[in-house]
Design an enzyme around this catalytic site. Structure first.
Site, PDB file in Angstrom:
ATOM      1  N   ALA A 154      17.884  91.868  -3.876  1.00 40.78           N
ATOM      2  CA  ALA A 154      18.472  92.548  -5.042  1.00 40.78           C
ATOM      3  C   ALA A 154      20.000  92.691  -4.966  1.00 40.78           C
ATOM      4  CB  ALA A 154      17.789  93.901  -5.231  1.00 40.78           C
ATOM      5  N   ARG A 193      18.605  85.231  -2.901  1.00 34.64           N
ATOM      6  CA  ARG A 193      17.639  86.244  -3.319  1.00 34.64           C
ATOM      7  C   ARG A 193      18.014  87.570  -2.665  1.00 34.64           C
ATOM      8  NH1 ARG A 193      16.314  87.178   1.104  1.00 34.64           N
ATOM      9  NH2 ARG A 193      14.994  88.888   0.425  1.00 34.64           N
ATOM     10  N   ASN A 233       9.318  96.740  -5.383  1.00 37.67           N
ATOM     11  CA  ASN A 233       9.788  95.935  -4.247  1.00 37.67           C
ATOM     12  C   ASN A 233       8.806  94.774  -4.076  1.00 37.67           C
ATOM     13  OD1 ASN A 233      11.703  95.490  -2.102  1.00 37.67           O
ATOM     14  ND2 ASN A 233      10.083  96.015  -0.672  1.00 37.67           N
ATOM     15  N   ASP A 256      13.933  96.747  -5.273  1.00 32.70           N
ATOM     16  CA  ASP A 256      14.590  95.947  -6.324  1.00 32.70           C
ATOM     17  C   ASP A 256      14.957  96.772  -7.541  1.00 32.70           C
ATOM     18  OD1 ASP A 256      13.039  93.879  -4.648  1.00 32.70           O
ATOM     19  OD2 ASP A 256      14.480  92.744  -5.845  1.00 32.70           O
TER      20      ASP A 256
HETATM   21  O1  MRU Z   1      11.922  87.913  -4.316  1.00 26.45           O
HETATM   22  P1  MRU Z   1      13.006  88.405  -3.393  1.00 26.45           P
HETATM   23  O2  MRU Z   1      13.024  87.710  -2.088  1.00 26.45           O
HETATM   24  O3  MRU Z   1      14.354  88.434  -4.068  1.00 26.45           O
HETATM   25  O4  MRU Z   1      12.606  89.916  -3.101  1.00 26.45           O
HETATM   26  C1  MRU Z   1      13.464  90.700  -2.317  1.00 26.45           C
HETATM   27  C2  MRU Z   1      12.929  92.040  -2.006  1.00 26.45           C
HETATM   28  O5  MRU Z   1      11.877  92.422  -2.464  1.00 26.45           O
HETATM   29  C3  MRU Z   1      13.782  92.954  -1.187  1.00 26.45           C
HETATM   30  O6  MRU Z   1      12.994  93.862  -0.486  1.00 26.45           O
HETATM   31  C4  MRU Z   1      14.724  93.694  -2.125  1.00 26.45           C
HETATM   32  O7  MRU Z   1      15.507  92.808  -2.871  1.00 26.45           O
HETATM   33  C5  MRU Z   1      15.601  94.690  -1.508  1.00 26.45           C
HETATM   34  S1  MRU Z   1      16.343  94.243  -0.015  1.00 26.45           S
HETATM   35  C6  MRU Z   1      17.917  94.141  -0.040  1.00 26.45           C
END
Ligand code: MRU
Length: 331
Positions: free
Chosen positions: A51, A49, A239, A229
């Site tokens: 982004a 997981r 996000n 994201d």
């Molecule tokens: O659902 P997830 O765990 O993939 O969500 C991740 C986030 O919301 C992060 O803050 C986002 O991907 C950016 S961090 C590199």
């Protein structure tokens, strides 16, 4: 493909592996990824997981398939499956599109296709270094910083986005303290960010998401750093669910609020936050909690549940963006 190693994904001796983030921090289990369906399952279940890492994982999956003999039709189908695995993080779409453009321009050149996945991985490592440098420039000695979700090595191929700023500031000798929101429902903050902060030796405290306002009122937070994201053309950004709450609280308490993201998270084709597709997830995640300890359900199982994985923070709550390019609003 050359050997590539990061905190959450690695490619070694023609095998692709993903660290199962759902098992962290209790167990560190590497899962083999032999085919695209396995990667899609791993993405949907958040075993991988974050982004930027989703984009890297998709690129490596396509390169791995090409390396093991997949033809054009198979690669096109795999690209479609990967792009539809999760809808909000635009890095996933950008990286798959970048790979498929290289494929279309070099139709008989598998080496060029594989090299592009390596480029995407190596580039992400460098983007993280740059975000770390620019983010750390905003952090003062003695700052306590609030964050949400996981934005570190488990969310990127490198040292992270917001987390890169913490790591860089810490390595510069600044005495910082990071407050990590646990990040219900899937606890990326409680399970993953704490794991990474501990490994990096950064002083930290875990809080329930609902404690953020009180900490701010007590003047215990000097800055809020979060990941993203997808950043729309007007600066609204998606996000992890709960980010919007932190942005509103930060504005009320006059605390600077910084999203940190590489250029691959900026979506010029998305005009504003209303156009960002928000992933809706399984009610089970809210009815209870699952982990390496098993599953605990606390609500009556037919309880109606609302479970958006992300929220949108409007640009007027952002103090400034931090990206690999620097600090500022980017067009
Ligand atoms: O659902 P997830 O765990 O993939 O969500 C991740 C986030 O919301 C992060 O803050 C986002 O991907 C950016 S961090 C590199």
């Amino acid at each position: 493909m050359k050997n590539l190693v990061s905190t959450g994904i690695r490619h070694e001796n023609k095998q692709l592996w993903v660290l199962d983030q759902q098992k962290l921090p209790q167990e560190e289990i590497w899962l083999p990824v032999p085919d695209v369906n396995t990667m899609v399952f791993i993405i949907k279940t958040l075993k991988i997981r974050g982004a930027p890492l989703l984009g890297v994982a998709a690129a490596l999956t396509l390169a791995h398939l090409a390396e093991t003999g997949a033809n054009l039709v198979t690669l096109q189908h795999a690209a479609m499956l990967l792009k539809s695995a999760r809808p909000t993080a635009v890095n996933l779409m950008h990286c798959v599109d970048r790979m498929m453009q290289v494929l279309n321009e070099n139709i008989d050149n598998t080496n060029r296709f594989i090299a592009e996945a390596e480029n995407i991985f190596d580039e992400d490592v460098k983007l993280c270094q740059a975000m770390g440098k620019h983010g750390a420039s905003l952090i003062n000695d003695g700052d306590s910083i609030l964050t949400i979700c996981n934005t570190g090595g488990l969310a990127t191929a490198g040292i992270g986005t917001a987390f890169a700023a913490f790591k860089t500031a810490h390595e510069q000798g600044k005495r910082i303290h990071v407050y990590a929101c646990e990040t219900r429902p899937l606890l990326q903050g409680g399970r993953l960010t704490t794991w990474e902060l501990e490994k990096a030796g950064i002083p930290h405290t875990l809080i329930c998401d609902s404690m953020a306002g009180m900490l701010m009122a007590q003047h215990k937070i000097q800055k809020v750093f979060v990941g993203s994201d997808r950043i729309a053309a007007n600066g609204d950004f998606a996000n992890k669910i709960g980010t919007y709450n932190l942005a509103v609280l930060a504005k009320f308490h006059h605390i600077p609020f910084y999203p940190v993201a590489p250029y691959t998270t900026f979506d010029r084709n998305c005009p504003n936050g209303d156009a960002i597709v928000i992933e809706q997830r399984d009610p089970d995640e809210v009815l209870g909690v699952a982990g390496s300890f098993g599953k605990v359900t606390w609500a009556p199982i037919h309880t109606k549940v609302y479970n958006p994985a992300f929220d949108v923070t409007p640009v007027n709550l952002v103090t400034n963006f931090v990206s690999d390019k620097g600090v500022g609003m980017f067009d």
